[in-house]
Scaffold this motif. Structure first.
Motif, PDB file in Angstrom:
ATOM      1  N   LEU A 105     -27.561 -14.211 133.214  1.00 41.23           N
ATOM      2  CA  LEU A 105     -28.182 -14.896 134.357  1.00 41.23           C
ATOM      3  C   LEU A 105     -27.444 -16.159 134.811  1.00 41.23           C
ATOM      4  CD1 LEU A 105     -31.967 -14.375 133.587  1.00 41.23           C
ATOM      5  CD2 LEU A 105     -30.554 -13.198 135.276  1.00 41.23           C
ATOM      6  N   PRO A 106     -27.059 -17.090 133.916  1.00 46.12           N
ATOM      7  CA  PRO A 106     -26.336 -18.275 134.403  1.00 46.12           C
ATOM      8  C   PRO A 106     -25.037 -17.941 135.146  1.00 46.12           C
ATOM      9  CG  PRO A 106     -27.158 -18.678 132.201  1.00 46.12           C
ATOM     10  CD  PRO A 106     -27.394 -17.227 132.492  1.00 46.12           C
ATOM     11  N   PRO A 107     -24.158 -17.050 134.614  1.00 47.48           N
ATOM     12  CA  PRO A 107     -22.951 -16.752 135.388  1.00 47.48           C
ATOM     13  C   PRO A 107     -23.245 -16.024 136.700  1.00 47.48           C
ATOM     14  CG  PRO A 107     -22.956 -15.506 133.328  1.00 47.48           C
ATOM     15  CD  PRO A 107     -24.115 -16.429 133.291  1.00 47.48           C
ATOM     16  N   LEU A 108     -24.273 -15.172 136.687  1.00 52.62           N
ATOM     17  CA  LEU A 108     -24.638 -14.469 137.920  1.00 52.62           C
ATOM     18  C   LEU A 108     -25.115 -15.451 138.990  1.00 52.62           C
ATOM     19  CD1 LEU A 108     -25.048 -11.730 139.342  1.00 52.62           C
ATOM     20  CD2 LEU A 108     -27.363 -11.711 138.413  1.00 52.62           C
ATOM     21  N   LEU A 109     -25.966 -16.390 138.587  1.00 50.72           N
ATOM     22  CA  LEU A 109     -26.457 -17.396 139.532  1.00 50.72           C
ATOM     23  C   LEU A 109     -25.318 -18.292 140.025  1.00 50.72           C
ATOM     24  CD1 LEU A 109     -29.832 -18.343 137.818  1.00 50.72           C
ATOM     25  CD2 LEU A 109     -29.509 -16.999 139.906  1.00 50.72           C
ATOM     26  N   MET A 110     -24.416 -18.679 139.116  1.00 48.84           N
ATOM     27  CA  MET A 110     -23.277 -19.501 139.541  1.00 48.84           C
ATOM     28  C   MET A 110     -22.383 -18.748 140.513  1.00 48.84           C
ATOM     29  SD  MET A 110     -22.075 -21.705 136.232  1.00 48.84           S
ATOM     30  CE  MET A 110     -20.796 -22.584 137.134  1.00 48.84           C
ATOM     31  N   MET A 111     -22.181 -17.446 140.269  1.00 52.22           N
ATOM     32  CA  MET A 111     -21.367 -16.643 141.176  1.00 52.22           C
ATOM     33  C   MET A 111     -21.997 -16.618 142.565  1.00 52.22           C
ATOM     34  SD  MET A 111     -20.435 -12.575 141.166  1.00 52.22           S
ATOM     35  CE  MET A 111     -22.014 -12.072 141.817  1.00 52.22           C
ATOM     36  N   LEU A 112     -23.318 -16.434 142.615  1.00 52.56           N
ATOM     37  CA  LEU A 112     -23.998 -16.354 143.901  1.00 52.56           C
ATOM     38  C   LEU A 112     -23.988 -17.692 144.644  1.00 52.56           C
ATOM     39  CD1 LEU A 112     -27.014 -14.092 142.900  1.00 52.56           C
ATOM     40  CD2 LEU A 112     -24.978 -13.439 144.183  1.00 52.56           C
ATOM     41  N   PHE A 113     -24.201 -18.795 143.916  1.00 55.35           N
ATOM     42  CA  PHE A 113     -24.250 -20.112 144.562  1.00 55.35           C
ATOM     43  C   PHE A 113     -22.874 -20.608 144.986  1.00 55.35           C
ATOM     44  CE2 PHE A 113     -28.408 -20.654 142.255  1.00 55.35           C
ATOM     45  CZ  PHE A 113     -29.182 -20.581 143.404  1.00 55.35           C
ATOM     46  N   THR A 114     -21.841 -20.319 144.183  1.00 53.82           N
ATOM     47  CA  THR A 114     -20.492 -20.797 144.514  1.00 53.82           C
ATOM     48  C   THR A 114     -19.721 -19.802 145.375  1.00 53.82           C
ATOM     49  OG1 THR A 114     -19.557 -19.857 142.492  1.00 53.82           O
ATOM     50  CG2 THR A 114     -20.329 -22.152 142.395  1.00 53.82           C
ATOM     51  N   LYS A 115     -20.263 -18.604 145.527  1.00 60.85           N
ATOM     52  CA  LYS A 115     -19.630 -17.538 146.311  1.00 60.85           C
ATOM     53  C   LYS A 115     -18.247 -17.170 145.777  1.00 60.85           C
ATOM     54  CE  LYS A 115     -22.265 -18.434 150.385  1.00 60.85           C
ATOM     55  NZ  LYS A 115     -22.690 -19.598 150.996  1.00 60.85           N
ATOM     56  N   GLU A 116     -18.045 -17.347 144.481  1.00 60.44           N
ATOM     57  CA  GLU A 116     -16.803 -16.950 143.816  1.00 60.44           C
ATOM     58  C   GLU A 116     -17.016 -15.536 143.304  1.00 60.44           C
ATOM     59  OE1 GLU A 116     -13.253 -16.647 142.788  1.00 60.44           O
ATOM     60  OE2 GLU A 116     -13.703 -18.736 143.255  1.00 60.44           O
ATOM     61  N   LYS A 117     -16.576 -14.540 144.093  1.00 61.99           N
ATOM     62  CA  LYS A 117     -16.856 -13.150 143.761  1.00 61.99           C
ATOM     63  C   LYS A 117     -15.574 -12.379 143.458  1.00 61.99           C
ATOM     64  CE  LYS A 117     -21.097 -13.146 146.369  1.00 61.99           C
ATOM     65  NZ  LYS A 117     -21.889 -12.627 147.436  1.00 61.99           N
ATOM     66  N   SER A 118     -14.675 -13.026 142.744  1.00 61.76           N
ATOM     67  CA  SER A 118     -13.428 -12.368 142.375  1.00 61.76           C
ATOM     68  C   SER A 118     -13.698 -11.311 141.301  1.00 61.76           C
ATOM     69  CB  SER A 118     -12.426 -13.399 141.854  1.00 61.76           C
ATOM     70  OG  SER A 118     -12.909 -13.975 140.661  1.00 61.76           O
ATOM     71  N   SER A 119     -12.723 -10.446 141.093  1.00 62.41           N
ATOM     72  CA  SER A 119     -12.908  -9.380 140.109  1.00 62.41           C
ATOM     73  C   SER A 119     -13.021  -9.943 138.689  1.00 62.41           C
ATOM     74  CB  SER A 119     -11.764  -8.372 140.191  1.00 62.41           C
ATOM     75  OG  SER A 119     -10.550  -8.966 139.838  1.00 62.41           O
ATOM     76  N   ILE A 120     -12.403 -11.103 138.435  1.00 63.59           N
ATOM     77  CA  ILE A 120     -12.519 -11.711 137.094  1.00 63.59           C
ATOM     78  C   ILE A 120     -13.966 -12.128 136.846  1.00 63.59           C
ATOM     79  CG2 ILE A 120     -11.852 -13.674 135.660  1.00 63.59           C
ATOM     80  CD1 ILE A 120      -9.124 -13.606 136.908  1.00 63.59           C
ATOM     81  N   VAL A 121     -14.598 -12.757 137.839  1.00 59.62           N
ATOM     82  CA  VAL A 121     -15.994 -13.182 137.698  1.00 59.62           C
ATOM     83  C   VAL A 121     -16.896 -11.963 137.534  1.00 59.62           C
ATOM     84  CG1 VAL A 121     -17.918 -14.346 138.834  1.00 59.62           C
ATOM     85  CG2 VAL A 121     -15.644 -15.361 138.916  1.00 59.62           C
ATOM     86  N   LYS A 122     -16.640 -10.926 138.302  1.00 59.36           N
ATOM     87  CA  LYS A 122     -17.445  -9.705 138.183  1.00 59.36           C
ATOM     88  C   LYS A 122     -17.283  -9.084 136.799  1.00 59.36           C
ATOM     89  CE  LYS A 122     -17.582  -8.667 143.086  1.00 59.36           C
ATOM     90  NZ  LYS A 122     -17.142  -7.777 144.159  1.00 59.36           N
ATOM     91  N   GLN A 123     -16.073  -9.162 136.233  1.00 63.60           N
ATOM     92  CA  GLN A 123     -15.850  -8.645 134.883  1.00 63.60           C
ATOM     93  C   GLN A 123     -16.597  -9.478 133.844  1.00 63.60           C
ATOM     94  OE1 GLN A 123     -14.590  -6.207 132.847  1.00 63.60           O
ATOM     95  NE2 GLN A 123     -14.541  -5.119 134.784  1.00 63.60           N
ATOM     96  N   ILE A 124     -16.601 -10.806 134.026  1.00 60.16           N
ATOM     97  CA  ILE A 124     -17.328 -11.690 133.099  1.00 60.16           C
ATOM     98  C   ILE A 124     -18.808 -11.317 133.084  1.00 60.16           C
ATOM     99  CG2 ILE A 124     -18.139 -14.064 132.775  1.00 60.16           C
ATOM    100  CD1 ILE A 124     -15.338 -14.950 133.849  1.00 60.16           C
TER     101      ILE A 124
END
Length: 189
Positions: A105-124
């Protein structure tokens, strides 16, 4: 240095100002300045906005740098990635490493709020979701085998420490090699 960057700087424009004037995203301007050639609508719009010919915009110098092959997918190579933010997104799983159902949940929420949707973040996030599915299954198997409360506790501690190790090792690899050490061959998100 790309022609777009030279011309933009000659006209005293920031990437954001050029994006606003042309209607083209800042990300696209960054990609072009990093070496991607503009095509079609983007080329015409930038040339018109900067009051230059399309030919002037396409002329680029060959950089004198040595390029190191990156292990990122080809769609990621053109992107400018914020590795500090990616590392923070990865490390945000640590507070919930002991509770696998919520560790993504924390990385998912950070991804959504920062709009950093790179493949590395998706893999994390995919890796944390995978661990959120696998950990309870392993825990339940050990509990149903009735090996005693000590084995249940040891299993819980091992799963938590394993998750923390994966998170920290990936953070180290992001710092040093700009890639993940542990990742899945597929993406859940």
């Amino acid at each position: 240095m790309s022609e777009l960057k030279k011309i933009r700087e000659q006209k005293n424009l920031t990437q954001e100002e050029l994006a606003e004037k042309s209607g083209i995203s800042v990300r696209t301007i960054q990609r072009i300045e990093a070496g991607t050639y503009p095509k079609g609508y983007t080329l015409k719009t930038l040339a018109a906005t900067l009051d230059i010919s399309e030919k002037q915009l396409l002329h680029q110098e060959i950089p004198q740098e040595i390029f190191v092959e990156n292990s990122l997918p080809s769609s990621e190579k053109d992107e400018v990635l914020n590795y500090t933010l990616i590392k923070m997104i990865n490390l945000s799983s640590i507070p919930f490493a002991w509770f696998p159902v919520a560790n993504f949940l924390p990385p998912l929420l950070m991804m959504l709020f920062t709009k950093e949707k790179s493949s590395i973040v998706k893999q994390i996030i995919s890796l944390q979701i995978f661990l959120a599915i696998i950990s309870p299954i392993i825990f339940l198997i050990v509990a149903f085998l009735k090996l005693g409360s000590a084995s249940v506790m040891i299993t819980m501690i091992c799963l938590t420490l394993g998750n923390v190790f994966i998170i920290l090792r990936n953070a180290y690899e992001i710092d040093k090699k700009r890639n993940l050490r542990y990742s899945l061959n597929f993406s859940i998100i």
